[in-house]
Motif scaffolding. Sequence first.
Motif, short mmCIF file in Angstrom:
data_model
loop_
_atom_site.label_atom_id
_atom_site.label_comp_id
_atom_site.label_asym_id
_atom_site.label_seq_id
_atom_site.Cartn_x
_atom_site.Cartn_y
_atom_site.Cartn_z
N GLN A 154 79.45 73.08 31.08
CA GLN A 154 80.19 74.05 31.89
C GLN A 154 79.53 75.42 31.95
OE1 GLN A 154 84.25 72.45 29.92
NE2 GLN A 154 84.52 74.32 31.07
N ILE A 155 78.97 75.88 30.84
CA ILE A 155 78.48 77.25 30.76
C ILE A 155 77.00 77.28 30.37
CG2 ILE A 155 78.77 79.52 29.70
CD1 ILE A 155 81.14 78.71 31.37
N LEU A 156 76.20 77.99 31.19
CA LEU A 156 74.82 78.28 30.83
C LEU A 156 74.83 79.55 29.98
CD1 LEU A 156 73.15 77.79 34.34
CD2 LEU A 156 73.15 76.15 32.45
N VAL A 157 74.45 79.42 28.71
CA VAL A 157 74.41 80.57 27.82
C VAL A 157 72.97 81.06 27.76
CG1 VAL A 157 74.85 81.43 25.50
CG2 VAL A 157 76.34 79.68 26.49
N VAL A 158 72.71 82.25 28.30
CA VAL A 158 71.36 82.77 28.45
C VAL A 158 71.12 83.84 27.39
CG1 VAL A 158 69.68 83.79 30.01
CG2 VAL A 158 71.50 82.35 30.92
N SER A 159 70.11 83.63 26.57
CA SER A 159 69.76 84.61 25.53
C SER A 159 68.27 84.88 25.58
CB SER A 159 70.17 84.08 24.14
OG SER A 159 69.51 82.84 23.88
N GLY A 160 67.83 85.83 24.77
CA GLY A 160 66.42 86.18 24.76
C GLY A 160 66.24 87.68 24.68
N PRO A 161 64.99 88.15 24.74
CA PRO A 161 64.72 89.58 24.58
C PRO A 161 65.21 90.40 25.78
CG PRO A 161 62.73 88.43 25.22
CD PRO A 161 63.75 87.38 24.94
N ASN A 162 65.38 91.68 25.56
CA ASN A 162 65.75 92.58 26.65
C ASN A 162 64.65 92.62 27.71
OD1 ASN A 162 68.14 93.25 25.39
ND2 ASN A 162 67.27 95.02 24.33
N GLN A 163 65.06 92.90 28.93
CA GLN A 163 64.12 93.01 30.06
C GLN A 163 63.34 91.72 30.28
OE1 GLN A 163 64.32 95.86 31.86
NE2 GLN A 163 65.83 96.50 30.34
#
Length: 507
Positions: free
Chosen positions: A326-335
């Motif tokens: 259901q949900i794409l959880v997007v993480s990672g560094p800024n910019q």
Amino acid sequence: MTFHSILFTDIPDDTPVPQCFPDLNLDQVVEAIATAYKDARLQPFFHAPLRDEELIRHRQAVARDLEHPRIATAITTFNKQMDTIARYLALRQTLIYEHHRQGWLLEAVLTYCTAVSELAHTLSTAEVRSVGLQSFTHYLYNYLSTPTFSELNNAAQSIEHALQQIRFSLIIRSDSFIVKSFENEQPYSPEISAVFAKFRQEDSPSYLTNLREAAGMNHIEAKIVEFVARLTPEPFAALAQFCAQHERFIDETIRRFDREIRFYLAYLEFIARFRQQSLPFCYPEISRSDRNETVRDGFDLALAHAMYARQAPIVLNDYDLIEPEQILVVSGPNQGGKTTFARMVGQLHYLAALGLPVPARQARLFIPDHIFTHFERSEAITNLRGKLQDELVRMHELMVKTTSNTLLILNEIFHSTTVEDATFLSKELMARILRQQAFGVWVTFIDELSRLNEHTVSMVSLVDPANPSQRPFKVVRQPADGRVYALAIARKHRLTYEQIRERMEKN
């Protein structure tokens, strides 16, 4: 089907701007599209996405037809002719001499009859495949065969012919002139031209004037026309009667088509510049029941517009959302492109619901009932709430309206509190979203959200291992462990376990 609207629905001019527009930067896109068609007032059409699969597919078919040069050219020519008619009618309101006003109305009617007839002929001989344009073509031919149009067209042409046959003589004497009937006098123009021919120089500038382009009439010209009307009253009487009967001559359905078809043309014209840069667009497969989604080589259209002048490259991204996900959880560094990715997902669904080509090479999309966004905002001193409280209030308002068919785009929420509190609140909110069976994208710094259960998908914005300060702006499907960015920085400064051990062994 009976033709009513090429948009297949009634859209009021006061249709409000959707809540998601500023966060998805769709306001920038629509403003850029509508600028070239400001007189058509296209913005409301972009504020009303469809929910019906059949109507969306009808719009897609119309847009496909308009990608054929012959059909697009014919309709664009028709639009320009209708613009000319609008200018003629607006000009009439500024004129003070009645014969002059009547003449411009006649010119507007003649242009209208020509425009409608030519469009009907071209559409009937073109390979029109869409239900919308086929129905409109059928409507045009029925309209052309009505007594209303036949009488309008025949009367206008008859009066124009009668006026063109008028001949008169104008005698100018000092500060006066005489208008009299034409008695086969020889015109002076050929004689004068012959006398001055020997003085002609090939490179001399031309002082010829196209008299039809001059919209104004001074009092002397008006008096001449008045005297001519006294000499030949029949054509002018017919013109006056014609104008009295046909003050409103444009068919309302045709007028509506003229405005609505520009919705498609304006968008196709807007995306043509990106296609020239080899950016892909497609007509997505859409569904209101199948929640499985696939996007290949998608991109943020607002970003492409902002970067167009600089000819900067646009990074393309993919994603899949396969039930029960259901949900794409997007993480990672800024910019790293996380917010741009989230905007892309929202834009794809919104443009698909408008029945337009979407910025992707391939797309299969679910059509949501609403698109709700929650992006970080500055504190508002008017509501006397702190930032965290304001976020909670806003999220509550969204969740009250959220259904199992709602698309949610959440970007970096709960930043104003501690990590522990943000994690607790995020898990509680995620649990409620999953219970309501909504779907969407959540950009967050909390990796744990991507590992809650089978309903969440981890997407990570990458970094360049060789240079962590550089961002490839690629967002890929892979587990988030919170160490990818840290490992890249450590590798850059030769601080990984292997690199430290290697140095120690050398020493």
